[in-house]
Design a protein around this motif. Structure first.
Motif, PDB file in Angstrom:
ATOM      1  N   ARG A 317       0.858 -26.651   7.338  1.00  0.00           N
ATOM      2  CA  ARG A 317       1.182 -25.570   8.365  1.00  0.00           C
ATOM      3  C   ARG A 317       2.378 -25.132   8.018  1.00  0.00           C
ATOM      4  NH1 ARG A 317      -2.372 -28.295  11.254  1.00  0.00           N
ATOM      5  NH2 ARG A 317      -1.007 -29.716  11.985  1.00  0.00           N
ATOM      6  N   ALA A 318       2.690 -23.819   8.055  1.00  0.00           N
ATOM      7  CA  ALA A 318       3.920 -23.100   7.922  1.00  0.00           C
ATOM      8  C   ALA A 318       4.967 -23.840   9.057  1.00  0.00           C
ATOM      9  CB  ALA A 318       4.029 -21.581   8.033  1.00  0.00           C
ATOM     10  N   GLY A 319       6.167 -23.948   8.670  1.00  0.00           N
ATOM     11  CA  GLY A 319       7.083 -24.366   9.934  1.00  0.00           C
ATOM     12  C   GLY A 319       7.033 -26.036  10.270  1.00  0.00           C
ATOM     13  N   THR A 320       6.147 -26.908   9.320  1.00  0.00           N
ATOM     14  CA  THR A 320       5.982 -28.142   9.587  1.00  0.00           C
ATOM     15  C   THR A 320       6.898 -28.659   8.438  1.00  0.00           C
ATOM     16  OG1 THR A 320       3.944 -28.148   8.412  1.00  0.00           O
ATOM     17  CG2 THR A 320       3.846 -28.128  11.024  1.00  0.00           C
ATOM     18  N   PRO A 321       7.299 -30.080   8.512  1.00  0.00           N
ATOM     19  CA  PRO A 321       7.859 -30.389   7.375  1.00  0.00           C
ATOM     20  C   PRO A 321       7.026 -30.848   6.135  1.00  0.00           C
ATOM     21  CG  PRO A 321       8.105 -31.978   9.291  1.00  0.00           C
ATOM     22  CD  PRO A 321       7.394 -30.698   9.610  1.00  0.00           C
ATOM     23  N   VAL A 322       7.628 -30.863   4.829  1.00  0.00           N
ATOM     24  CA  VAL A 322       6.901 -31.394   3.810  1.00  0.00           C
ATOM     25  C   VAL A 322       7.946 -32.537   3.357  1.00  0.00           C
ATOM     26  CG1 VAL A 322       6.495 -30.857   1.201  1.00  0.00           C
ATOM     27  CG2 VAL A 322       5.762 -29.364   3.096  1.00  0.00           C
ATOM     28  N   THR A 323       7.724 -33.728   3.565  1.00  0.00           N
ATOM     29  CA  THR A 323       8.489 -34.680   3.170  1.00  0.00           C
ATOM     30  C   THR A 323       8.238 -35.396   1.881  1.00  0.00           C
ATOM     31  OG1 THR A 323       8.339 -35.265   5.678  1.00  0.00           O
ATOM     32  CG2 THR A 323       9.458 -36.918   4.486  1.00  0.00           C
ATOM     33  N   VAL A 324       9.549 -35.402   1.165  1.00  0.00           N
ATOM     34  CA  VAL A 324       9.218 -36.064  -0.286  1.00  0.00           C
ATOM     35  C   VAL A 324      10.129 -37.447  -0.365  1.00  0.00           C
ATOM     36  CG1 VAL A 324       9.658 -35.643  -2.551  1.00  0.00           C
ATOM     37  CG2 VAL A 324       9.111 -33.814  -1.145  1.00  0.00           C
ATOM     38  N   GLU A 325       9.688 -38.307  -0.398  1.00  0.00           N
ATOM     39  CA  GLU A 325      10.284 -39.679  -0.539  1.00  0.00           C
ATOM     40  C   GLU A 325      10.109 -40.435  -1.598  1.00  0.00           C
ATOM     41  OE1 GLU A 325       8.768 -40.895   3.479  1.00  0.00           O
ATOM     42  OE2 GLU A 325      10.336 -42.395   3.395  1.00  0.00           O
ATOM     43  N   LEU A 326      11.316 -41.183  -2.008  1.00  0.00           N
ATOM     44  CA  LEU A 326      11.165 -42.115  -3.152  1.00  0.00           C
ATOM     45  C   LEU A 326      11.657 -43.503  -2.555  1.00  0.00           C
ATOM     46  CD1 LEU A 326      13.087 -40.318  -6.365  1.00  0.00           C
ATOM     47  CD2 LEU A 326      10.538 -41.258  -6.116  1.00  0.00           C
ATOM     48  N   ALA A 327      10.918 -44.569  -2.801  1.00  0.00           N
ATOM     49  CA  ALA A 327      11.135 -45.969  -2.626  1.00  0.00           C
ATOM     50  C   ALA A 327      10.885 -46.817  -3.413  1.00  0.00           C
ATOM     51  CB  ALA A 327      10.414 -46.215  -1.202  1.00  0.00           C
ATOM     52  N   ARG A 328      11.528 -48.058  -3.616  1.00  0.00           N
ATOM     53  CA  ARG A 328      11.188 -49.008  -4.473  1.00  0.00           C
ATOM     54  C   ARG A 328      10.039 -50.064  -3.752  1.00  0.00           C
ATOM     55  NH1 ARG A 328      15.566 -51.078  -8.683  1.00  0.00           N
ATOM     56  NH2 ARG A 328      16.022 -49.062  -9.383  1.00  0.00           N
ATOM     57  N   GLU A 329       9.208 -50.423  -4.567  1.00  0.00           N
ATOM     58  CA  GLU A 329       8.256 -51.480  -4.139  1.00  0.00           C
ATOM     59  C   GLU A 329       8.171 -52.354  -5.327  1.00  0.00           C
ATOM     60  OE1 GLU A 329       4.562 -49.771  -3.113  1.00  0.00           O
ATOM     61  OE2 GLU A 329       5.310 -48.317  -1.402  1.00  0.00           O
ATOM     62  N   GLY A 330       9.009 -53.493  -5.034  1.00  0.00           N
ATOM     63  CA  GLY A 330       8.846 -54.726  -5.983  1.00  0.00           C
ATOM     64  C   GLY A 330       9.622 -54.168  -7.458  1.00  0.00           C
ATOM     65  N   ARG A 331       8.584 -54.154  -8.545  1.00  0.00           N
ATOM     66  CA  ARG A 331       8.908 -53.449  -9.894  1.00  0.00           C
ATOM     67  C   ARG A 331       8.428 -52.291 -10.140  1.00  0.00           C
ATOM     68  NH1 ARG A 331      12.892 -54.366 -11.410  1.00  0.00           N
ATOM     69  NH2 ARG A 331      12.213 -53.617 -13.568  1.00  0.00           N
ATOM     70  N   ARG A 332       8.084 -51.441  -8.730  1.00  0.00           N
ATOM     71  CA  ARG A 332       7.590 -50.059  -9.089  1.00  0.00           C
ATOM     72  C   ARG A 332       8.350 -49.191  -8.009  1.00  0.00           C
ATOM     73  NH1 ARG A 332       2.577 -50.480 -11.651  1.00  0.00           N
ATOM     74  NH2 ARG A 332       1.754 -48.621 -11.234  1.00  0.00           N
ATOM     75  N   VAL A 333       8.237 -47.913  -8.400  1.00  0.00           N
ATOM     76  CA  VAL A 333       8.955 -46.883  -7.648  1.00  0.00           C
ATOM     77  C   VAL A 333       7.648 -45.969  -7.156  1.00  0.00           C
ATOM     78  CG1 VAL A 333       9.481 -45.296  -9.626  1.00  0.00           C
ATOM     79  CG2 VAL A 333      10.585 -45.039  -7.493  1.00  0.00           C
ATOM     80  N   ARG A 334       7.913 -45.921  -5.625  1.00  0.00           N
ATOM     81  CA  ARG A 334       6.684 -44.912  -5.178  1.00  0.00           C
ATOM     82  C   ARG A 334       7.308 -43.491  -4.749  1.00  0.00           C
ATOM     83  NH1 ARG A 334       1.992 -45.469  -2.674  1.00  0.00           N
ATOM     84  NH2 ARG A 334       2.039 -47.802  -2.919  1.00  0.00           N
ATOM     85  N   LEU A 335       6.426 -42.329  -5.257  1.00  0.00           N
ATOM     86  CA  LEU A 335       6.834 -41.106  -5.007  1.00  0.00           C
ATOM     87  C   LEU A 335       5.749 -40.709  -3.756  1.00  0.00           C
ATOM     88  CD1 LEU A 335       8.284 -38.238  -5.097  1.00  0.00           C
ATOM     89  CD2 LEU A 335       6.262 -37.730  -6.689  1.00  0.00           C
ATOM     90  N   SER A 336       6.063 -40.350  -2.329  1.00  0.00           N
ATOM     91  CA  SER A 336       5.188 -39.926  -1.641  1.00  0.00           C
ATOM     92  C   SER A 336       5.506 -38.457  -0.978  1.00  0.00           C
ATOM     93  CB  SER A 336       4.935 -40.951  -0.355  1.00  0.00           C
ATOM     94  OG  SER A 336       5.810 -41.718  -0.325  1.00  0.00           O
ATOM     95  N   VAL A 337       4.554 -37.791  -0.752  1.00  0.00           N
ATOM     96  CA  VAL A 337       4.644 -36.368  -0.376  1.00  0.00           C
ATOM     97  C   VAL A 337       3.700 -36.236   0.733  1.00  0.00           C
ATOM     98  CG1 VAL A 337       4.701 -33.919  -1.025  1.00  0.00           C
ATOM     99  CG2 VAL A 337       5.463 -35.487  -2.733  1.00  0.00           C
ATOM    100  N   SER A 338       4.302 -36.078   2.134  1.00  0.00           N
ATOM    101  CA  SER A 338       3.492 -35.982   3.204  1.00  0.00           C
ATOM    102  C   SER A 338       3.637 -34.389   3.681  1.00  0.00           C
ATOM    103  CB  SER A 338       3.918 -36.928   4.229  1.00  0.00           C
ATOM    104  OG  SER A 338       4.441 -38.142   3.831  1.00  0.00           O
ATOM    105  N   ASP A 339       2.486 -33.949   4.107  1.00  0.00           N
ATOM    106  CA  ASP A 339       2.600 -32.600   4.910  1.00  0.00           C
ATOM    107  C   ASP A 339       1.703 -32.704   6.401  1.00  0.00           C
ATOM    108  OD1 ASP A 339      -0.533 -31.818   4.820  1.00  0.00           O
ATOM    109  OD2 ASP A 339       0.000 -32.017   2.732  1.00  0.00           O
ATOM    110  N   GLU A 340       1.893 -31.742   6.816  1.00  0.00           N
ATOM    111  CA  GLU A 340       1.172 -31.506   8.243  1.00  0.00           C
ATOM    112  C   GLU A 340       0.423 -30.316   8.191  1.00  0.00           C
ATOM    113  OE1 GLU A 340       3.920 -31.779  11.649  1.00  0.00           O
ATOM    114  OE2 GLU A 340       4.967 -33.602  10.740  1.00  0.00           O
TER     115      GLU A 340
END
Ligand code: ADP
Length: 408
Positions: A317-340
């Motif tokens: 929805r317009a005006g709601t955040p689009v959150t882009v995150e990078l995080a390590r998980e052990g020997r992997r890296v996670r990209l997550s993109v959340s919207d409302e």
């Protein structure tokens, strides 16, 4: 030449003749008896040392002792070959199945061994061919359509041996057929997707021509804007089609170049903020300062991040955040993109990465979607040994994430 028995008879005869001459010549009876015993022992020794059957003039054994030809179907090596064969394989003698491997038994049932081949493979094309086959017939491949179930296709190959024996091999072509169908569906879908904007462009160009310059400026600029939008849609579709074919062609080539995933995602966000994409101000980046080294194709990973983030911008929805995150998980890296946004119903989730699959076709078109974005993401992720997850809750929003193995 002489056989073993004749040699013995000749030797004994010679010993006897020598003994008779010795006696006639008035030899000593004890010496003659000794000579006879020595002669018999020598003849016996030679007899024992000779081979049981002496070779004839050509060097081959006499025909009475030649080995009988062994039936291929009964040969132990053939049984081993049958067991190792992955495709269903049957040996048939006088139309009766005498041997079948595990794959054949799984496909046709345990009862086939000992049964008539025409009842073991219940298919009209197989029955027809098996009943007219003769010993010098050509080796053909027969299509068994809708075998063993509707929609499946197997082929049957037959090798004809001597004495009414045959080897039959069956192979499953259902998966190849399904891949062919997918390919032709893809071409049909792509053509349909291109035809729709093309028809709009042609229609508006024709209208403008018919008006022959009699249009007012606002109408003309409205028509030109539609033409531009539809041409842009076609251009995006062609770009996505080229991307998907390139990514598919690279599918089995593991990337070997070390890249920093943090820098790639940061670059993609900067690009999106610079572009005409709607709501760039809603992007909230939580990337951290740490480098995330992975082995990858920089352009493809940028495209993966672009497609996921731009979907969140399109469907959130317009005006709601689009959150882009990078995080390590052990020997992997996670990209997550959340919207409302409106979210996606669970039954659509498994199909979102299919080419041209859209939950709401009109909505996708209205936001400039091609229906190929997530299919491209899936292929790029697979090439980079990634794991793609889509979680969504209706009315709340969607979170798309992908993890990659870290390099080093
Ligand atoms: P499109 O070009 O239509 O966006 P995609 O392959 O990127 O095609 O996505 C397929 C479909 O998945 C979209 O048409 C949309 O229905 C749904 N979808 C993808 N991302 C989201 C999201 N973040 N929120 C809601 N629906 C989404």
């Amino acid at each position: 030449m002489f056989d073993r028995l004749s040699s013995l008879v000749i030797a004994l005869t010679l010993v006897a003749i020598v003994a008779i001459f010795a006696a006639l010549a008035g030899g000593d009876p004890l010496s003659i008896a000794m000579m006879l015993i020595a002669g018999f022992i020598a003849a016996g020794t030679v007899y024992g040392a000779l081979p049981a059957s002496l070779p004839d003039a050509q060097g081959s054994a006499p025909s009475a002792e030649a080995p009988q030809p062994v039936s291929l179907l009964r040969h132990p090596d053939f049984a081993r070959l049958v067991d190792q064969e992955k495709d269903p394989l049957l040996g048939v003698a006088d139309n009766i199945v005498t041997i079948a491997n595990d794959a054949a038994i799984r496909l046709l049932g345990r009862h086939i061994v000992g049964a008539d081949i025409r009842t073991a493979i219940r298919h009209p094309a197989a029955a027809e061919w098996l009943s007219r086959i003769n010993d010098d017939g050509p080796l053909e491949t027969i299509n068994l359509v809708d075998f063993p179930r509707p929609g499946q296709r197997w082929t049957m190959r037959i090798a004809v041996l001597s004495g009414g024996q045959r080897i039959i091999v069956l192979s499953d072509h259902s998966a190849i057929d399904a891949a062919d169908r997918m390919r032709s569906d893809f071409v049909a879908n792509a053509s349909h997707e291109l035809r729709t904007p093309l028809a709009a462009i042609l229609g508006y160009v024709e209208t403008l021509q018919d008006m022959n310059g009699d249009t007012d400026a606002p109408t003309r600029s409205r028509f030109l804007a539609i033409i531009e939008r539809e041409a842009g849609r076609m251009q995006q579709l062609v770009i996505d089609l080229l991307s998907i074919s390139r990514v598919e062609a690279d599918r089995f080539r593991r990337p070997t170049t070390p890249v920093d995933f943090t820098a790639i995602v940061r670059g993609t966000i900067a690009q999106l903020k610079d572009s005409e994409a709607a709501r760039p101000i809603d992007i909230v980046a939580k990337l951290g300062d740490e480098k995330q080294p992975i082995l990858g194709d920089e352009a493809q990973l940028g495209q993966l991040a672009h497609n996921i983030i731009s979907n969140a911008m399109k469907y959130g929805r317009a005006g709601t955040p689009v959150t882009v995150e990078l995080a390590r998980e052990g020997r992997r890296v996670r990209l997550s993109v959340s919207d409302e946004g409106d979210g996606i119903a669970p039954d659509h989730l498994p199909r979102l990465t299919e080419r041209f699959y859209r939950v709401d076709e009109a909505r996708s078109r209205s936001v400039g979607g091609t229906g190929l974005g997530l299919a491209i993401v899936k292929h790029i992720s697979e090439r980079h040994q990634g794991q793609l997850d889509i979680e969504s809750e209706l009315g709340k929003g969607t979170k798309v994430s992908v993890t990659f193995p870290l390099a080093g």
